[in-house]
Design an enzyme around this catalytic site. Sequence first.
Site, PDB file in Angstrom:
ATOM      1  N   THR A  70       0.855  -1.198   0.000  1.00  0.00           N
ATOM      2  CA  THR A  70       0.000   0.000   0.000  1.00  0.00           C
ATOM      3  C   THR A  70       0.887   1.243   0.000  1.00  0.00           C
ATOM      4  O   THR A  70       0.685   2.176  -0.788  1.00  0.00           O
ATOM      5  CB  THR A  70      -0.937  -0.010   1.233  1.00  0.00           C
ATOM      6  OG1 THR A  70      -1.794  -1.145   1.120  1.00  0.00           O
ATOM      7  CG2 THR A  70      -1.770   1.258   1.316  1.00  0.00           C
ATOM      8  N   ASN A 149      -5.845  -9.346  -7.939  1.00  0.00           N
ATOM      9  CA  ASN A 149      -6.004 -10.038  -6.663  1.00  0.00           C
ATOM     10  C   ASN A 149      -7.369 -10.691  -6.485  1.00  0.00           C
ATOM     11  O   ASN A 149      -7.536 -11.577  -5.659  1.00  0.00           O
ATOM     12  CB  ASN A 149      -5.740  -9.076  -5.491  1.00  0.00           C
ATOM     13  CG  ASN A 149      -6.501  -7.778  -5.614  1.00  0.00           C
ATOM     14  OD1 ASN A 149      -6.361  -7.045  -6.592  1.00  0.00           O
ATOM     15  ND2 ASN A 149      -7.325  -7.488  -4.631  1.00  0.00           N
ATOM     16  N   CYS A 322      -9.494  -7.350   1.146  1.00  0.00           N
ATOM     17  CA  CYS A 322      -9.075  -6.017   1.599  1.00  0.00           C
ATOM     18  C   CYS A 322     -10.281  -5.105   1.743  1.00  0.00           C
ATOM     19  O   CYS A 322     -10.270  -4.164   2.509  1.00  0.00           O
ATOM     20  CB  CYS A 322      -8.119  -5.376   0.612  1.00  0.00           C
ATOM     21  SG  CYS A 322      -6.698  -6.378   0.298  1.00  0.00           S
TER      22      CYS A 322
HETATM   23  N1  PMP Z   1      -1.827  -4.673  -4.279  1.00  0.00           N
HETATM   24  C1  PMP Z   1      -2.441  -5.858  -4.404  1.00  0.00           C
HETATM   25  C2  PMP Z   1      -2.693  -6.414  -5.766  1.00  0.00           C
HETATM   26  C3  PMP Z   1      -2.824  -6.570  -3.271  1.00  0.00           C
HETATM   27  O1  PMP Z   1      -3.440  -7.747  -3.395  1.00  0.00           O
HETATM   28  C4  PMP Z   1      -2.547  -6.011  -1.989  1.00  0.00           C
HETATM   29  C5  PMP Z   1      -2.952  -6.738  -0.718  1.00  0.00           C
HETATM   30  N2  PMP Z   1      -4.299  -7.086  -0.652  1.00  0.00           N
HETATM   31  C6  PMP Z   1      -1.897  -4.771  -1.912  1.00  0.00           C
HETATM   32  C7  PMP Z   1      -1.546  -4.142  -3.081  1.00  0.00           C
HETATM   33  C8  PMP Z   1      -1.582  -4.120  -0.598  1.00  0.00           C
HETATM   34  O2  PMP Z   1      -0.511  -4.777   0.033  1.00  0.00           O
HETATM   35  P1  PMP Z   1      -0.173  -4.572   1.578  1.00  0.00           P
HETATM   36  O3  PMP Z   1      -1.146  -5.412   2.346  1.00  0.00           O
HETATM   37  O4  PMP Z   1       1.241  -5.033   1.712  1.00  0.00           O
HETATM   38  O5  PMP Z   1      -0.307  -3.117   1.874  1.00  0.00           O
END
Ligand code: PMP
Length: 374
Positions: A70, A149, A322
């Site tokens: 993120t 994702n 998420c």
């Molecule tokens: N980009 C994608 C494609 C993801 O799947 C995710 C996590 N769900 C993130 C970014 C964010 O990653 P993080 O949890 O390390 O902040």
Amino acid sequence: MIYLDNASTTKPCPEAVSAVIDAVTDNFGNPSSLHRAGLNAQLAVDKARKIIAGSIGADVGEIYFTSGATESNNLALRGVMGAYGKRKNKIVVSAVEHASIEETVSALEKQGFEVVRISPREDGQFYAEDFINACDEKTCIISMMLVNNETGHILPVGETFKAVKKRYPEIVTHCDCVQGYMKLPVNVRTLNTDMLSLSGHKIHAVKGIGALYIKKGIRVVPTVTGGHQEKGIRSGTESVPLISAFGSAVEKYNLTIKERYEKVTGLKKHLLDRLSEIDGVSVNSPENASPYVVNISAGRRSEIMLHFMEQKEIYISSGSACSKGQQSGVLQQFGITRKNADSALRISMTAETTTQEIDIFAETLREGIEKIRG
Ligand code: PMP
């Protein structure tokens, strides 16, 4: 417990866990300190940086540690717009990006930057041409994820960025590689990318650590300022435990990308075979998707099915975890009907997933469809 939610997060591997323990017990110094304890901590950070750089074909000096993808995504977009955005105000992204890209470009849009979102075509696939046609002299950055994702769709990043660079060499290219890293071969030169975001907890390291690859020569304005760690691009005392865990997981999994891909491809086939025996189940992920993510619709509301599964200690996700059950609109972008999106389930495996676990999942799904009213 049957854990089929690895796109949300993964179980830390023993190597990552022992790296954390080592760095919080023995090697607890601050890498900026000039004494031996500081130097030892710095050596651990250097080691991890070298492993991660090597795993994507980058130079050691091109890896910057962050708190996760993120932050990497925010740093890439805000950092580049901060550095070049006065002259060039346009951003091109895919319409199916993770919230950490989508929400960031939306915020930049409110600040006056122009954002163009490219959707997949009717066949649910992305075409390089559509991205290239959206780029022009005013475009500052193009950002595309490698693997979606929610569905596992693989986007044509390398091909698109190559063509973009050929026509507009000054456009900065960025790839959110979170769901592709350690699953597909990833190389920054093959992808033609100037920046690449990575996350530790999706690859059996731990939460709270990520990295941004920034090609030498690309200017980025920091989003976190302070003590000039990470060459001033990302200030803050380096988390030696998390960085070491990240390095250890990459060192381990980088050796087996191909074997694991083949294994998971077999598991996906097994899963699809089992699902084809159940009435009312449709598959939303395309055949050429990453095998690690399988999105299906089972005709019953996602949350209800998810909790039914949970009672049997089977963990899956509805769409994107998420977004805590909130629809992101990504499935609709891929042409999935509202009704099917409402009943979408995401099964995300690892090479450690077994065919027995898949069989139990499929049986439980069948039971759920029978018991839950449609
Ligand atoms: N980009 C994608 C494609 C993801 O799947 C995710 C996590 N769900 C993130 C970014 C964010 O990653 P993080 O949890 O390390 O902040």
